[in-house]
Design a protein around this motif. Structure first.
Motif, PDB file in Angstrom:
ATOM      1  N   ALA A  51       0.847  -1.195   0.000  1.00 20.47           N
ATOM      2  CA  ALA A  51       0.000   0.000   0.000  1.00 20.47           C
ATOM      3  C   ALA A  51       0.877   1.238   0.000  1.00 20.47           C
ATOM      4  O   ALA A  51       2.065   1.174   0.316  1.00 20.47           O
ATOM      5  CB  ALA A  51      -0.903   0.000   1.222  1.00 20.47           C
ATOM      6  N   LEU A  52       0.277   2.363  -0.342  1.00 18.59           N
ATOM      7  CA  LEU A  52       0.954   3.655  -0.319  1.00 18.59           C
ATOM      8  C   LEU A  52       0.222   4.565   0.662  1.00 18.59           C
ATOM      9  O   LEU A  52      -0.952   4.341   0.958  1.00 18.59           O
ATOM     10  CB  LEU A  52       0.961   4.264  -1.722  1.00 18.59           C
ATOM     11  CG  LEU A  52       1.824   3.497  -2.734  1.00 18.59           C
ATOM     12  CD1 LEU A  52       1.528   3.958  -4.155  1.00 18.59           C
ATOM     13  CD2 LEU A  52       3.293   3.664  -2.417  1.00 18.59           C
ATOM     14  N   PRO A  53       0.892   5.596   1.175  1.00 23.55           N
ATOM     15  CA  PRO A  53       0.286   6.448   2.203  1.00 23.55           C
ATOM     16  C   PRO A  53      -0.987   7.181   1.777  1.00 23.55           C
ATOM     17  O   PRO A  53      -1.874   7.408   2.581  1.00 23.55           O
ATOM     18  CB  PRO A  53       1.387   7.456   2.536  1.00 23.55           C
ATOM     19  CG  PRO A  53       2.645   6.857   2.060  1.00 23.55           C
ATOM     20  CD  PRO A  53       2.281   5.952   0.927  1.00 23.55           C
ATOM     21  N   VAL A  54      -1.086   7.554   0.514  1.00 26.06           N
ATOM     22  CA  VAL A  54      -2.259   8.280   0.026  1.00 26.06           C
ATOM     23  C   VAL A  54      -3.349   7.266  -0.333  1.00 26.06           C
ATOM     24  O   VAL A  54      -3.101   6.341  -1.102  1.00 26.06           O
ATOM     25  CB  VAL A  54      -1.899   9.141  -1.203  1.00 26.06           C
ATOM     26  CG1 VAL A  54      -3.129   9.825  -1.770  1.00 26.06           C
ATOM     27  CG2 VAL A  54      -0.823  10.147  -0.851  1.00 26.06           C
ATOM     28  N   PRO A  55      -4.554   7.412   0.200  1.00 24.31           N
ATOM     29  CA  PRO A  55      -5.630   6.464  -0.103  1.00 24.31           C
ATOM     30  C   PRO A  55      -5.884   6.339  -1.610  1.00 24.31           C
ATOM     31  O   PRO A  55      -5.916   7.334  -2.323  1.00 24.31           O
ATOM     32  CB  PRO A  55      -6.851   7.075   0.593  1.00 24.31           C
ATOM     33  CG  PRO A  55      -6.284   7.921   1.678  1.00 24.31           C
ATOM     34  CD  PRO A  55      -4.988   8.450   1.130  1.00 24.31           C
ATOM     35  N   ASN A  56      -6.016   5.117  -2.077  1.00 25.47           N
ATOM     36  CA  ASN A  56      -6.284   4.782  -3.481  1.00 25.47           C
ATOM     37  C   ASN A  56      -5.133   5.081  -4.431  1.00 25.47           C
ATOM     38  O   ASN A  56      -5.297   4.963  -5.639  1.00 25.47           O
ATOM     39  CB  ASN A  56      -7.564   5.460  -3.978  1.00 25.47           C
ATOM     40  CG  ASN A  56      -8.767   5.050  -3.181  1.00 25.47           C
ATOM     41  OD1 ASN A  56      -8.943   3.867  -2.863  1.00 25.47           O
ATOM     42  ND2 ASN A  56      -9.593   6.004  -2.832  1.00 25.47           N
ATOM     43  N   ALA A  57      -3.981   5.491  -3.925  1.00 23.75           N
ATOM     44  CA  ALA A  57      -2.829   5.731  -4.785  1.00 23.75           C
ATOM     45  C   ALA A  57      -2.263   4.397  -5.251  1.00 23.75           C
ATOM     46  O   ALA A  57      -2.171   3.445  -4.484  1.00 23.75           O
ATOM     47  CB  ALA A  57      -1.759   6.512  -4.043  1.00 23.75           C
ATOM     48  N   LYS A  58      -1.907   4.356  -6.516  1.00 19.42           N
ATOM     49  CA  LYS A  58      -1.314   3.142  -7.101  1.00 19.42           C
ATOM     50  C   LYS A  58       0.156   3.332  -7.432  1.00 19.42           C
ATOM     51  O   LYS A  58       0.852   2.372  -7.708  1.00 19.42           O
ATOM     52  CB  LYS A  58      -2.070   2.745  -8.371  1.00 19.42           C
ATOM     53  CG  LYS A  58      -3.556   2.515  -8.164  1.00 19.42           C
ATOM     54  CD  LYS A  58      -3.807   1.351  -7.249  1.00 19.42           C
ATOM     55  CE  LYS A  58      -5.302   1.151  -7.041  1.00 19.42           C
ATOM     56  NZ  LYS A  58      -5.587   0.241  -5.949  1.00 19.42           N
ATOM     57  N   VAL A  59       0.624   4.589  -7.411  1.00 17.13           N
ATOM     58  CA  VAL A  59       2.013   4.871  -7.774  1.00 17.13           C
ATOM     59  C   VAL A  59       2.552   6.025  -6.931  1.00 17.13           C
ATOM     60  O   VAL A  59       1.838   6.974  -6.609  1.00 17.13           O
ATOM     61  CB  VAL A  59       2.148   5.193  -9.285  1.00 17.13           C
ATOM     62  CG1 VAL A  59       1.320   6.397  -9.670  1.00 17.13           C
ATOM     63  CG2 VAL A  59       3.595   5.384  -9.688  1.00 17.13           C
ATOM     64  N   GLU A  60       3.815   5.888  -6.571  1.00 19.05           N
ATOM     65  CA  GLU A  60       4.553   6.958  -5.900  1.00 19.05           C
ATOM     66  C   GLU A  60       5.938   6.972  -6.528  1.00 19.05           C
ATOM     67  O   GLU A  60       6.518   5.916  -6.778  1.00 19.05           O
ATOM     68  CB  GLU A  60       4.650   6.685  -4.408  1.00 19.05           C
ATOM     69  CG  GLU A  60       5.354   7.773  -3.632  1.00 19.05           C
ATOM     70  CD  GLU A  60       5.311   7.518  -2.129  1.00 19.05           C
ATOM     71  OE1 GLU A  60       6.401   7.513  -1.523  1.00 19.05           O
ATOM     72  OE2 GLU A  60       4.229   7.305  -1.584  1.00 19.05           O
ATOM     73  N   ILE A  61       6.460   8.162  -6.790  1.00 23.55           N
ATOM     74  CA  ILE A  61       7.768   8.277  -7.431  1.00 23.55           C
ATOM     75  C   ILE A  61       8.621   9.263  -6.638  1.00 23.55           C
ATOM     76  O   ILE A  61       8.156  10.357  -6.288  1.00 23.55           O
ATOM     77  CB  ILE A  61       7.635   8.759  -8.888  1.00 23.55           C
ATOM     78  CG1 ILE A  61       6.764   7.772  -9.693  1.00 23.55           C
ATOM     79  CG2 ILE A  61       9.008   8.918  -9.539  1.00 23.55           C
ATOM     80  CD1 ILE A  61       6.449   8.228 -11.104  1.00 23.55           C
ATOM     81  N   GLU A  62       9.854   8.864  -6.357  1.00 24.47           N
ATOM     82  CA  GLU A  62      10.800   9.782  -5.727  1.00 24.47           C
ATOM     83  C   GLU A  62      12.017   9.895  -6.619  1.00 24.47           C
ATOM     84  O   GLU A  62      12.322   8.981  -7.388  1.00 24.47           O
ATOM     85  CB  GLU A  62      11.185   9.297  -4.323  1.00 24.47           C
ATOM     86  CG  GLU A  62      11.957   8.009  -4.288  1.00 24.47           C
ATOM     87  CD  GLU A  62      12.306   7.560  -2.872  1.00 24.47           C
ATOM     88  OE1 GLU A  62      11.648   7.966  -1.901  1.00 24.47           O
ATOM     89  OE2 GLU A  62      13.257   6.773  -2.753  1.00 24.47           O
ATOM     90  N   ALA A  63      12.680  11.033  -6.532  1.00 24.34           N
ATOM     91  CA  ALA A  63      13.826  11.286  -7.406  1.00 24.34           C
ATOM     92  C   ALA A  63      14.987  11.884  -6.653  1.00 24.34           C
ATOM     93  O   ALA A  63      14.787  12.637  -5.694  1.00 24.34           O
ATOM     94  CB  ALA A  63      13.423  12.237  -8.542  1.00 24.34           C
ATOM     95  N   VAL A  64      16.181  11.552  -7.105  1.00 24.60           N
ATOM     96  CA  VAL A  64      17.405  12.168  -6.610  1.00 24.60           C
ATOM     97  C   VAL A  64      17.829  13.160  -7.680  1.00 24.60           C
ATOM     98  O   VAL A  64      18.026  12.789  -8.846  1.00 24.60           O
ATOM     99  CB  VAL A  64      18.516  11.123  -6.370  1.00 24.60           C
ATOM    100  CG1 VAL A  64      19.807  11.804  -5.956  1.00 24.60           C
ATOM    101  CG2 VAL A  64      18.067  10.098  -5.342  1.00 24.60           C
ATOM    102  N   VAL A  65      17.957  14.437  -7.290  1.00 26.24           N
ATOM    103  CA  VAL A  65      18.249  15.503  -8.223  1.00 26.24           C
ATOM    104  C   VAL A  65      19.573  16.150  -7.854  1.00 26.24           C
ATOM    105  O   VAL A  65      19.771  16.535  -6.695  1.00 26.24           O
ATOM    106  CB  VAL A  65      17.125  16.571  -8.199  1.00 26.24           C
ATOM    107  CG1 VAL A  65      17.425  17.681  -9.191  1.00 26.24           C
ATOM    108  CG2 VAL A  65      15.775  15.936  -8.465  1.00 26.24           C
TER     109      VAL A  65
END
Length: 85
Positions: free
Chosen positions: A69-83
């Motif tokens: 699961a992800l923290p946001v309800p009904n979220a199916k994707v989360e993306i983090e980036a190193v910039v």
């Protein structure tokens, strides 16, 4: 969840990430690593279709991990980036 749902969620996540990156004085050309978290790996192809529109020239290293699961309800994707800016 339909294909359009994951495409819409992916676009929303990437637009937010783009805004945060630009607010920090950088762009997606400064992204060196991306971590993608999805609740179902079978949606990866549809997610990737949207992702490729945002990273056409500079293709950062990336990983994709299926999570329960992800923290946001009904979220199916989360993306983090190193910039690097």
């Amino acid at each position: 969840m339909g294909v359009d749902d994951i495409k819409l969620q992916t676009k929303y996540v990437l637009e937010n990430l783009k805004n945060v990156t630009e607010a920090a004085g950088a762009s997606f050309s400064n992204v060196v690593k991306v971590n993608i978290f999805v609740t179902d790996l079978t949606i990866y192809g549809d997610l990737n279709e949207v992702y490729e529109k945002y990273f056409q020239e500079n293709k950062p290293a990336r990983s994709c991990v299926q999570v329960v699961a992800l923290p946001v309800p009904n979220a199916k994707v989360e993306i983090e980036a190193v910039v690097l800016a």
